[in-house]
Design a protein around this motif. Sequence first.
Motif, PDB file in Angstrom:
ATOM      1  N   ASP A  10       0.888  -1.239   0.064  1.00 35.53           N
ATOM      2  CA  ASP A  10      -0.108  -0.143   0.145  1.00 35.53           C
ATOM      3  C   ASP A  10       0.891   1.245  -0.063  1.00 35.53           C
ATOM      4  OD1 ASP A  10      -2.134  -1.542  -0.041  1.00 35.53           O
ATOM      5  OD2 ASP A  10      -2.758  -1.465   2.135  1.00 35.53           O
TER       6      ASP A  10
ATOM      7  N   ARG B 276      -3.856   5.067  12.325  1.00 38.19           N
ATOM      8  CA  ARG B 276      -4.897   5.584  12.866  1.00 38.19           C
ATOM      9  C   ARG B 276      -5.953   4.537  12.814  1.00 38.19           C
ATOM     10  NH1 ARG B 276      -5.817  10.391  10.802  1.00 38.19           N
ATOM     11  NH2 ARG B 276      -3.997  11.147  11.894  1.00 38.19           N
ATOM     12  N   PHE B 277      -6.108   3.789  11.664  1.00 33.96           N
ATOM     13  CA  PHE B 277      -7.429   3.109  11.523  1.00 33.96           C
ATOM     14  C   PHE B 277      -7.153   1.642  11.533  1.00 33.96           C
ATOM     15  CE2 PHE B 277      -8.561   7.269   9.658  1.00 33.96           C
ATOM     16  CZ  PHE B 277      -9.669   7.435  10.426  1.00 33.96           C
TER      17      PHE B 277
ATOM     18  N   LYS C  39       4.373  10.225   4.808  1.00 32.78           N
ATOM     19  CA  LYS C  39       3.990  10.228   6.070  1.00 32.78           C
ATOM     20  C   LYS C  39       2.732  10.158   6.651  1.00 32.78           C
ATOM     21  CE  LYS C  39       5.191  10.866  10.655  1.00 32.78           C
ATOM     22  NZ  LYS C  39       5.918  12.042  11.176  1.00 32.78           N
ATOM     23  N   ASN C  40       2.100  11.068   5.996  1.00 30.70           N
ATOM     24  CA  ASN C  40       0.361  11.139   6.209  1.00 30.70           C
ATOM     25  C   ASN C  40      -0.332   9.961   5.947  1.00 30.70           C
ATOM     26  OD1 ASN C  40       0.504  13.783   7.116  1.00 30.70           O
ATOM     27  ND2 ASN C  40      -0.112  14.740   5.393  1.00 30.70           N
ATOM     28  N   ALA C  41       0.277   9.104   4.908  1.00 29.42           N
ATOM     29  CA  ALA C  41      -0.520   7.912   4.523  1.00 29.42           C
ATOM     30  C   ALA C  41      -0.124   6.799   5.623  1.00 29.42           C
ATOM     31  CB  ALA C  41      -0.067   7.439   3.392  1.00 29.42           C
ATOM     32  N   CYS C  42       1.246   6.900   6.122  1.00 30.82           N
ATOM     33  CA  CYS C  42       1.441   6.016   7.270  1.00 30.82           C
ATOM     34  C   CYS C  42       0.483   6.374   8.622  1.00 30.82           C
ATOM     35  CB  CYS C  42       2.827   6.192   7.676  1.00 30.82           C
ATOM     36  SG  CYS C  42       4.030   5.307   6.437  1.00 30.82           S
ATOM     37  N   LEU C  43       0.613   7.761   8.969  1.00 30.07           N
ATOM     38  CA  LEU C  43      -0.333   7.997   9.863  1.00 30.07           C
ATOM     39  C   LEU C  43      -1.750   7.846  10.033  1.00 30.07           C
ATOM     40  CD1 LEU C  43       1.299  11.257  10.792  1.00 30.07           C
ATOM     41  CD2 LEU C  43       1.748   9.108  12.060  1.00 30.07           C
ATOM     42  N   HIS C  44      -2.303   7.927   8.895  1.00 34.39           N
ATOM     43  CA  HIS C  44      -3.830   7.512   8.492  1.00 34.39           C
ATOM     44  C   HIS C  44      -3.959   5.899   8.661  1.00 34.39           C
ATOM     45  CE1 HIS C  44      -7.907   7.817   6.586  1.00 34.39           C
ATOM     46  NE2 HIS C  44      -7.395   6.984   5.887  1.00 34.39           N
ATOM     47  N   ALA C  45      -3.063   5.357   8.032  1.00 37.38           N
ATOM     48  CA  ALA C  45      -3.207   3.654   8.318  1.00 37.38           C
ATOM     49  C   ALA C  45      -3.111   2.969   9.831  1.00 37.38           C
ATOM     50  CB  ALA C  45      -2.234   3.133   7.307  1.00 37.38           C
TER      51      ALA C  45
END
Length: 106
Positions: A47, A103-104, A95-101
Amino acid sequence: MFQLAAAVDAYELCMSQLTENWFDSRSYAAAEAAIWEVRSHGVALADFSVRALELCIAHAELIALLWRQDAGSSGPQGDLSAARIRRRGASIVLKNACLHALRFAD
């Protein structure tokens, strides 16, 4: 995902040091090792592999421009600015994609 996010943070720190001290061999070596970590962790996660490779490409383009500038064959200053923006943008997206993933994640 956490390791990838941490690798992106470490990479950003290395790049800020490198851009402040171009060309310091230790800063350069640290930035190259850090982008390798991002690449290694990123391509292992389907991903995130495209985003990680986009960051690697943006990194390589910026480094190539910095080397050319250092060698005295500089192109338009806008090229360097655009490369810095692309690299930073690719880093933020990853980084934002990692944090989003994270988080969920279950």
